[in-house]
Scaffold this motif. Structure first.
Motif, PDB file in Angstrom:
ATOM      1  N   VAL A 196       0.281   0.497  -6.746  1.00  0.00           N
ATOM      2  CA  VAL A 196      -0.415  -0.057  -5.589  1.00  0.00           C
ATOM      3  C   VAL A 196      -1.899   0.267  -5.775  1.00  0.00           C
ATOM      4  CG1 VAL A 196       1.518   0.114  -3.988  1.00  0.00           C
ATOM      5  CG2 VAL A 196      -0.022   2.058  -4.221  1.00  0.00           C
ATOM      6  N   PRO A 197      -2.800  -0.476  -5.165  1.00  0.00           N
ATOM      7  CA  PRO A 197      -2.578  -1.583  -4.253  1.00  0.00           C
ATOM      8  C   PRO A 197      -2.244  -2.880  -4.983  1.00  0.00           C
ATOM      9  CG  PRO A 197      -4.920  -1.301  -4.562  1.00  0.00           C
ATOM     10  CD  PRO A 197      -4.248  -0.199  -5.325  1.00  0.00           C
ATOM     11  N   LEU A 198      -1.603  -3.722  -4.205  1.00  0.00           N
ATOM     12  CA  LEU A 198      -1.289  -5.059  -4.662  1.00  0.00           C
ATOM     13  C   LEU A 198      -1.554  -5.963  -3.458  1.00  0.00           C
ATOM     14  CD1 LEU A 198       1.727  -5.552  -6.856  1.00  0.00           C
ATOM     15  CD2 LEU A 198       1.458  -7.092  -4.968  1.00  0.00           C
ATOM     16  N   SER A 201       0.819  -1.206   0.000  1.00  0.00           N
ATOM     17  CA  SER A 201       0.000   0.000   0.000  1.00  0.00           C
ATOM     18  C   SER A 201       0.860   1.265   0.000  1.00  0.00           C
ATOM     19  CB  SER A 201      -0.884  -0.041   1.256  1.00  0.00           C
ATOM     20  OG  SER A 201      -1.727   1.065   1.322  1.00  0.00           O
ATOM     21  N   PHE A 202       0.161   2.385  -0.162  1.00  0.00           N
ATOM     22  CA  PHE A 202       0.771   3.715  -0.057  1.00  0.00           C
ATOM     23  C   PHE A 202      -0.258   4.528   0.721  1.00  0.00           C
ATOM     24  CE2 PHE A 202       1.086   7.902  -2.502  1.00  0.00           C
ATOM     25  CZ  PHE A 202       2.158   8.372  -1.783  1.00  0.00           C
ATOM     26  N   LYS A 203       0.188   5.207   1.785  1.00  0.00           N
ATOM     27  CA  LYS A 203      -0.782   5.801   2.716  1.00  0.00           C
ATOM     28  C   LYS A 203      -1.778   6.744   2.044  1.00  0.00           C
ATOM     29  CE  LYS A 203       2.183   5.143   6.672  1.00  0.00           C
ATOM     30  NZ  LYS A 203       3.249   5.670   7.498  1.00  0.00           N
ATOM     31  N   LEU A 204      -1.331   7.469   1.009  1.00  0.00           N
ATOM     32  CA  LEU A 204      -2.208   8.459   0.371  1.00  0.00           C
ATOM     33  C   LEU A 204      -3.073   7.869  -0.742  1.00  0.00           C
ATOM     34  CD1 LEU A 204      -0.155  11.762  -0.135  1.00  0.00           C
ATOM     35  CD2 LEU A 204      -2.419  11.581   0.897  1.00  0.00           C
ATOM     36  N   CYS A 205      -2.882   6.602  -1.037  1.00  0.00           N
ATOM     37  CA  CYS A 205      -3.531   6.043  -2.236  1.00  0.00           C
ATOM     38  C   CYS A 205      -5.013   5.718  -2.005  1.00  0.00           C
ATOM     39  CB  CYS A 205      -2.791   4.782  -2.686  1.00  0.00           C
ATOM     40  SG  CYS A 205      -3.564   4.032  -4.143  1.00  0.00           S
ATOM     41  N   PRO A 206      -5.906   6.371  -2.753  1.00  0.00           N
ATOM     42  CA  PRO A 206      -7.337   6.092  -2.584  1.00  0.00           C
ATOM     43  C   PRO A 206      -7.721   4.681  -3.002  1.00  0.00           C
ATOM     44  CG  PRO A 206      -6.978   7.530  -4.495  1.00  0.00           C
ATOM     45  CD  PRO A 206      -5.649   7.387  -3.804  1.00  0.00           C
ATOM     46  N   PHE A 207      -6.968   4.113  -3.943  1.00  0.00           N
ATOM     47  CA  PHE A 207      -7.301   2.765  -4.432  1.00  0.00           C
ATOM     48  C   PHE A 207      -6.921   1.715  -3.381  1.00  0.00           C
ATOM     49  CE2 PHE A 207      -6.304   5.618  -7.945  1.00  0.00           C
ATOM     50  CZ  PHE A 207      -7.538   5.648  -8.563  1.00  0.00           C
TER      51      PHE A 207
HETATM   52  N1  LIG Z   1      -6.347   1.406 -11.589  1.00  0.00           N
HETATM   53  C1  LIG Z   1      -5.465   1.220 -10.458  1.00  0.00           C
HETATM   54  C2  LIG Z   1      -4.915   2.586 -10.061  1.00  0.00           C
HETATM   55  C3  LIG Z   1      -3.873   2.472  -8.955  1.00  0.00           C
HETATM   56  C4  LIG Z   1      -3.022   3.729  -8.856  1.00  0.00           C
HETATM   57  O1  LIG Z   1      -3.199   4.705  -9.608  1.00  0.00           O
HETATM   58  N2  LIG Z   1      -2.091   3.716  -7.881  1.00  0.00           N
HETATM   59  C5  LIG Z   1      -1.148   4.813  -7.753  1.00  0.00           C
HETATM   60  C6  LIG Z   1      -1.049   5.282  -6.307  1.00  0.00           C
HETATM   61  S1  LIG Z   1      -2.587   5.997  -5.738  1.00  0.00           S
HETATM   62  C7  LIG Z   1       0.250   4.326  -8.120  1.00  0.00           C
HETATM   63  O2  LIG Z   1       0.636   3.254  -7.714  1.00  0.00           O
HETATM   64  N3  LIG Z   1       0.975   5.131  -8.887  1.00  0.00           N
HETATM   65  C8  LIG Z   1       2.306   4.839  -9.279  1.00  0.00           C
HETATM   66  C9  LIG Z   1       2.455   4.726 -10.762  1.00  0.00           C
HETATM   67  O3  LIG Z   1       1.453   4.862 -11.489  1.00  0.00           O
HETATM   68  O4  LIG Z   1       3.593   4.511 -11.203  1.00  0.00           O
HETATM   69  C10 LIG Z   1      -6.237   0.556  -9.313  1.00  0.00           C
HETATM   70  O5  LIG Z   1      -7.451   0.825  -9.201  1.00  0.00           O
HETATM   71  O6  LIG Z   1      -5.652  -0.232  -8.562  1.00  0.00           O
END
Ligand SMILES: N[C@@H](CCC(=O)N[C@@H](CS)C(=O)NCC(=O)O)C(=O)O
Length: 219
Positions: free
Chosen positions: A51-53, A7-13
């Motif tokens: 993330v998320p994974l 996870s990433f704390k700010l990530c809404p997903f």
């Molecule tokens: N469609 C993806 C979107 C996930 C996403 O955008 N995660 C962002 C963090 S909030 C991320 O990991 N960004 C890094 C990147 O795109 O390289 C989902 O719903 O899981």
């Protein structure tokens, strides 16, 4: 079955996943990373770099909507409507939310022109949601479902922006949407899905992005 959420704390997903895991009362471990500067082990296991994974024993599940379906499959509760047409319709709206998160990102990071375009796009989508949302507490009635969990992180960020930026994105004219947002944000399972102080981190994030929205901060 061992569950580990990357996870990433700010990530809404990622927050969507936390809400669903907690709603299903499933045990899981969390490992935080910064996806903008990911460790090598993450690059090796993540097909998208995002993330998320969710690690399930030694298998990887990615994409928040797919992770949500998986959590629903293994959880004790079915957080989808039983009716297959309603269920498909709920999934369609969950896919629709994806573009709203894109608009929100553009609102937080963009210059004035990008901000205004994103705001117009977003409010058009709010009008569409308002038109289909009923008088019920949540989307499908009194029960909190997947469709509510998927939009909860969006409502949380929208509420923060309105608090920090003098209601710059007020949705009060959308009566059903506003009531739905309030009901979702009042739930413990939603409140407890982020780390303490994330609102302050979000405020700093708006500031640090130096987009048009940062000029509207009032505190
Ligand atoms: N469609 C993806 C979107 C996930 C996403 O955008 N995660 C962002 C963090 S909030 C991320 O990991 N960004 C890094 C990147 O795109 O390289 C989902 O719903 O899981």
């Amino acid at each position: 079955m061992k569950l580990e959420l990357i996870s990433f704390k700010l990530c809404p997903f990622a927050q969507r996943t936390v809400i669903l895991l907690n709603a299903q009362k499933l045990d899981f471990e969390t490992t935080y990373i910064n996806p903008m500067d990911p460790p090598d082990w993450f690059k090796e296991i993540s097909p998208t770099g995002q993330v998320p994974l969710l690690k399930v024993d030694d298998k990887i599940v990615f994409e928040s909507s797919v992770i949500g379906e998986f959590v629903n499959d293994i959880g004790a509760l079915d957080l989808h409507p039983k009716d297959v047409v309603k269920k498909a319709n709920n999934r369609s709206w969950i896919a629709f939310y994806g573009t709203m998160f894109d608009d929100l990102f553009n609102l937080v990071t963009g210059d004035e022109e990008k901000f205004n375009t994103a705001k117009i796009n977003l409010f058009e989508k709010f009008a569409k949601l308002e038109a289909i949302k009923n008088q019920e507490k949540f989307f499908n009635g009194n029960e909190f479902n997947m469709i509510d969990a998927a939009i909860a992180p969006f409502f949380m960020r929208l509420a923060w922006i309105n608090e920090f930026c003098d209601n710059a994105l007020s949705i009060t004219k959308f009566k059903h949407l506003s009531a739905w947002s309030e009901a979702v944000l009042a739930l413990d399972v939603v409140k407890n899905s982020v780390v303490d102080g994330l609102d302050d981190v979000y405020y700093s994030n708006i500031e640090a992005r130096e987009g048009y929205l940062s000029t509207l901060l009032i505190e």
